[in-house]
Design a protein around this motif. Sequence first.
Motif, PDB file in Angstrom:
ATOM      1  N   PHE A 169       4.444  43.291  21.231  1.00 43.71           N
ATOM      2  CA  PHE A 169       4.171  42.317  22.283  1.00 43.71           C
ATOM      3  C   PHE A 169       5.436  41.616  22.778  1.00 43.71           C
ATOM      4  O   PHE A 169       5.369  40.653  23.526  1.00 43.71           O
ATOM      5  CB  PHE A 169       3.124  41.306  21.807  1.00 43.71           C
ATOM      6  CG  PHE A 169       1.800  41.964  21.549  1.00 43.71           C
ATOM      7  CD1 PHE A 169       1.015  42.382  22.609  1.00 43.71           C
ATOM      8  CD2 PHE A 169       1.379  42.221  20.251  1.00 43.71           C
ATOM      9  CE1 PHE A 169      -0.193  43.025  22.382  1.00 43.71           C
ATOM     10  CE2 PHE A 169       0.173  42.868  20.019  1.00 43.71           C
ATOM     11  CZ  PHE A 169      -0.611  43.269  21.090  1.00 43.71           C
ATOM     12  N   LYS A 172       7.749  46.316  24.322  1.00 41.67           N
ATOM     13  CA  LYS A 172       6.886  47.433  23.934  1.00 41.67           C
ATOM     14  C   LYS A 172       7.567  48.791  24.076  1.00 41.67           C
ATOM     15  O   LYS A 172       7.200  49.742  23.407  1.00 41.67           O
ATOM     16  CB  LYS A 172       5.554  47.380  24.667  1.00 41.67           C
ATOM     17  CG  LYS A 172       5.526  47.815  26.105  1.00 41.67           C
ATOM     18  CD  LYS A 172       4.050  47.848  26.527  1.00 41.67           C
ATOM     19  CE  LYS A 172       3.802  48.401  27.904  1.00 41.67           C
ATOM     20  NZ  LYS A 172       4.658  47.983  28.997  1.00 41.67           N
ATOM     21  N   MET A 199      -2.008  49.705  14.799  1.00 38.09           N
ATOM     22  CA  MET A 199      -2.015  49.393  16.221  1.00 38.09           C
ATOM     23  C   MET A 199      -0.922  50.161  16.976  1.00 38.09           C
ATOM     24  O   MET A 199      -1.167  50.723  18.046  1.00 38.09           O
ATOM     25  CB  MET A 199      -1.869  47.893  16.431  1.00 38.09           C
ATOM     26  CG  MET A 199      -2.270  47.457  17.824  1.00 38.09           C
ATOM     27  SD  MET A 199      -2.206  45.675  18.028  1.00 38.09           S
ATOM     28  CE  MET A 199      -3.942  45.256  17.934  1.00 38.09           C
ATOM     29  N   GLN A 202      -1.903  53.923  16.987  1.00 38.25           N
ATOM     30  CA  GLN A 202      -3.086  54.089  17.825  1.00 38.25           C
ATOM     31  C   GLN A 202      -2.711  53.996  19.310  1.00 38.25           C
ATOM     32  O   GLN A 202      -3.201  54.737  20.149  1.00 38.25           O
ATOM     33  CB  GLN A 202      -4.104  53.003  17.438  1.00 38.25           C
ATOM     34  CG  GLN A 202      -5.301  52.858  18.347  1.00 38.25           C
ATOM     35  CD  GLN A 202      -6.306  53.993  18.159  1.00 38.25           C
ATOM     36  OE1 GLN A 202      -6.210  54.773  17.215  1.00 38.25           O
ATOM     37  NE2 GLN A 202      -7.238  54.102  19.086  1.00 38.25           N
ATOM     38  N   THR A 203      -1.803  53.078  19.622  1.00 40.66           N
ATOM     39  CA  THR A 203      -1.410  52.861  21.017  1.00 40.66           C
ATOM     40  C   THR A 203      -0.639  54.059  21.573  1.00 40.66           C
ATOM     41  O   THR A 203      -0.806  54.428  22.725  1.00 40.66           O
ATOM     42  CB  THR A 203      -0.550  51.577  21.131  1.00 40.66           C
ATOM     43  OG1 THR A 203      -1.272  50.495  20.544  1.00 40.66           O
ATOM     44  CG2 THR A 203      -0.234  51.226  22.575  1.00 40.66           C
TER      45      THR A 203
ATOM     46  N   LEU B 127       0.407  39.771  29.029  1.00 43.05           N
ATOM     47  CA  LEU B 127      -0.216  41.066  28.768  1.00 43.05           C
ATOM     48  C   LEU B 127      -0.504  41.785  30.088  1.00 43.05           C
ATOM     49  O   LEU B 127      -0.290  42.984  30.217  1.00 43.05           O
ATOM     50  CB  LEU B 127      -1.514  40.896  27.964  1.00 43.05           C
ATOM     51  CG  LEU B 127      -1.351  40.363  26.542  1.00 43.05           C
ATOM     52  CD1 LEU B 127      -2.711  40.096  25.902  1.00 43.05           C
ATOM     53  CD2 LEU B 127      -0.575  41.351  25.663  1.00 43.05           C
ATOM     54  N   GLY B 131       1.969  45.164  31.561  1.00 38.66           N
ATOM     55  CA  GLY B 131       1.398  46.510  31.638  1.00 38.66           C
ATOM     56  C   GLY B 131       0.656  46.930  30.381  1.00 38.66           C
ATOM     57  O   GLY B 131       0.617  48.104  30.028  1.00 38.66           O
ATOM     58  N   TYR B 132       0.046  45.959  29.690  1.00 40.03           N
ATOM     59  CA  TYR B 132      -0.677  46.296  28.464  1.00 40.03           C
ATOM     60  C   TYR B 132      -2.122  46.699  28.738  1.00 40.03           C
ATOM     61  O   TYR B 132      -2.788  47.244  27.866  1.00 40.03           O
ATOM     62  CB  TYR B 132      -0.665  45.101  27.493  1.00 40.03           C
ATOM     63  CG  TYR B 132       0.698  44.849  26.878  1.00 40.03           C
ATOM     64  CD1 TYR B 132       1.034  45.408  25.641  1.00 40.03           C
ATOM     65  CD2 TYR B 132       1.639  44.051  27.519  1.00 40.03           C
ATOM     66  CE1 TYR B 132       2.283  45.179  25.076  1.00 40.03           C
ATOM     67  CE2 TYR B 132       2.887  43.816  26.963  1.00 40.03           C
ATOM     68  CZ  TYR B 132       3.205  44.379  25.740  1.00 40.03           C
ATOM     69  OH  TYR B 132       4.430  44.153  25.190  1.00 40.03           O
ATOM     70  N   LYS B 134      -3.398  49.022  30.341  1.00 37.82           N
ATOM     71  CA  LYS B 134      -3.714  50.448  30.218  1.00 37.82           C
ATOM     72  C   LYS B 134      -4.024  50.873  28.773  1.00 37.82           C
ATOM     73  O   LYS B 134      -4.602  51.926  28.554  1.00 37.82           O
ATOM     74  CB  LYS B 134      -2.576  51.293  30.798  1.00 37.82           C
ATOM     75  CG  LYS B 134      -1.253  51.200  30.071  1.00 37.82           C
ATOM     76  CD  LYS B 134      -0.290  52.266  30.630  1.00 37.82           C
ATOM     77  CE  LYS B 134       1.025  52.321  29.900  1.00 37.82           C
ATOM     78  NZ  LYS B 134       2.126  51.639  30.574  1.00 37.82           N
ATOM     79  N   TYR B 135      -3.654  50.039  27.815  1.00 35.54           N
ATOM     80  CA  TYR B 135      -3.957  50.389  26.423  1.00 35.54           C
ATOM     81  C   TYR B 135      -5.345  49.934  25.990  1.00 35.54           C
ATOM     82  O   TYR B 135      -5.793  50.279  24.897  1.00 35.54           O
ATOM     83  CB  TYR B 135      -2.923  49.775  25.473  1.00 35.54           C
ATOM     84  CG  TYR B 135      -1.505  50.176  25.778  1.00 35.54           C
ATOM     85  CD1 TYR B 135      -1.163  51.517  25.939  1.00 35.54           C
ATOM     86  CD2 TYR B 135      -0.506  49.220  25.907  1.00 35.54           C
ATOM     87  CE1 TYR B 135       0.133  51.891  26.227  1.00 35.54           C
ATOM     88  CE2 TYR B 135       0.807  49.585  26.190  1.00 35.54           C
ATOM     89  CZ  TYR B 135       1.115  50.917  26.351  1.00 35.54           C
ATOM     90  OH  TYR B 135       2.395  51.276  26.627  1.00 35.54           O
ATOM     91  N   LYS B 138      -7.775  52.205  24.266  1.00 37.16           N
ATOM     92  CA  LYS B 138      -7.387  52.567  22.899  1.00 37.16           C
ATOM     93  C   LYS B 138      -7.594  51.413  21.921  1.00 37.16           C
ATOM     94  O   LYS B 138      -7.592  51.610  20.707  1.00 37.16           O
ATOM     95  CB  LYS B 138      -5.911  52.974  22.883  1.00 37.16           C
ATOM     96  CG  LYS B 138      -5.663  54.316  23.555  1.00 37.16           C
ATOM     97  CD  LYS B 138      -4.306  54.839  23.162  1.00 37.16           C
ATOM     98  CE  LYS B 138      -4.268  56.348  23.213  1.00 37.16           C
ATOM     99  NZ  LYS B 138      -3.172  56.922  22.458  1.00 37.16           N
ATOM    100  N   TRP B 139      -7.706  50.202  22.456  1.00 37.80           N
ATOM    101  CA  TRP B 139      -7.818  49.022  21.594  1.00 37.80           C
ATOM    102  C   TRP B 139      -9.251  48.553  21.395  1.00 37.80           C
ATOM    103  O   TRP B 139      -9.481  47.528  20.762  1.00 37.80           O
ATOM    104  CB  TRP B 139      -6.978  47.871  22.182  1.00 37.80           C
ATOM    105  CG  TRP B 139      -5.505  48.104  22.087  1.00 37.80           C
ATOM    106  CD1 TRP B 139      -4.867  49.123  21.446  1.00 37.80           C
ATOM    107  CD2 TRP B 139      -4.458  47.296  22.659  1.00 37.80           C
ATOM    108  NE1 TRP B 139      -3.497  49.010  21.579  1.00 37.80           N
ATOM    109  CE2 TRP B 139      -3.226  47.895  22.329  1.00 37.80           C
ATOM    110  CE3 TRP B 139      -4.445  46.120  23.426  1.00 37.80           C
ATOM    111  CZ2 TRP B 139      -1.993  47.373  22.727  1.00 37.80           C
ATOM    112  CZ3 TRP B 139      -3.219  45.593  23.821  1.00 37.80           C
ATOM    113  CH2 TRP B 139      -2.003  46.221  23.464  1.00 37.80           C
TER     114      TRP B 139
END
Lengths: 227, 171
Positions: A169, A172, A199, A202-203, B127, B131-132, B134-135, B138-139
């Motif tokens: 975070f 990235k 995490m 997985q990401t 976030l 650009g988070y 797009k995940y 998966k989360w």
Amino acid sequence: MMEYGYYPGCSLTGSAKRLDQGVRQLCKKLGHSLTEIPDWNCCGALEYGDRNELVSISGENLEKARGMCKEIVVPCPACYKNLKDADPDRSFNILSPLELLSTGNLSQIEQKRDLKGQVFFPYYGCLLMRPEENSIKNRNIMEDVISVFGGDVDGEKMKDRCCGGNQLFLNKWATEKLSTLILGKTKGTVVVFCPFCHMAMQTFAVGRKVIYLTDLLLYVMGENKSL
Amino acid sequence: MNKRDHEIVFKHTGYRREDFSVCLGCKICASVCTVNDLTLNVNPQELLMKLFVGEKIEEDHPLVRYCTSCYRCTAACPWQIRIPEVVRAVKESLGMESRFEKAFKRSLDIWGRVYEPFVVAMTALDLLKGGYIKYMPKWMGYAGFHLPHKVKRLKPSNASKGSNPSEEGRS
Ligand code: SF4
Ligand code: SF4
């Protein structure tokens, strides 16, 4: 059969709930009882620049456990490291659930399925392995578990490399690069024990499953339907 | 980073200046450092030397920005120097807390634990911009509803916040 104190840590109450449930189920199967340390607080993770502050935050949990238990099961590797750092005299026995496993007690497990024909990459990451004085004692236990139940092991060289999870975070791209490097040099289902690693993997994993070792064990015992 | 910042780093890590005089300059730490996998070409030993001689450390030093706290350097160093803890202390002395880290500590102050939905809410904009989103598919496995749980603390949660290092005795 043992009675342990239990320190789940913050992520196991949220995003890593799956690991918490897995550890509890596994311990039950092994005949161990876990009692949560009352009012346990956050261990401070890796967020404090002041070591004294970090040790004091983590150490509070040991104060809360005093008189209740000497052996404390701590699944999250960051919590595990911090609680050990807060107990330099080793007045407690801080244990990763991995340290409750041995090839001896694995053979006692009632096996309903095997892992034949499947490839796994057991991935420990950093904090279960380093700093050395805090490391788990059985540093090949995930390989042993996989082999005992007939699975194939890959990725020995990458097992303790860093996924960059704690930069996820912040920067990235760094996590992406480090995780991709590890994924690129290994094959098979990624088996982890750390919520950060889970995490990050997985990401950034493409077409690869990422599971906790507890998922794998419960699958073998016939609990989880699939891996 | 001035002289006082250096003092803060020593105080925070528990290391003394002379503890770094044992560093042999062998650069084993550099040969294993994870930040070098990012092709940033860093040498952790150089950071220790800066602290030893009292030289300025810049905020944009790649090690300060990207150290992952992997402890590979510590495990390989003949003196087992805990370099990531030095880096974290440097970051703190420079006031380099991200919004994410602030939200984490704030949660700890309020509840005594990290309540993830609060951290997500406090950093939602980052976030989004980072650009988070797009995940998110998966989360999904990480989501789940739970209420925050406030725990009893043995010590006031931000006890150390107000303390000023320069006011306390230093040996
Ligand atoms: S802990 Fe930081 S300085 Fe040490 S090897 Fe890892 S990234 Fe490099
Ligand atoms: S490995 Fe240790 S002794 Fe060698 S250069 Fe790095 S910090 Fe100094």
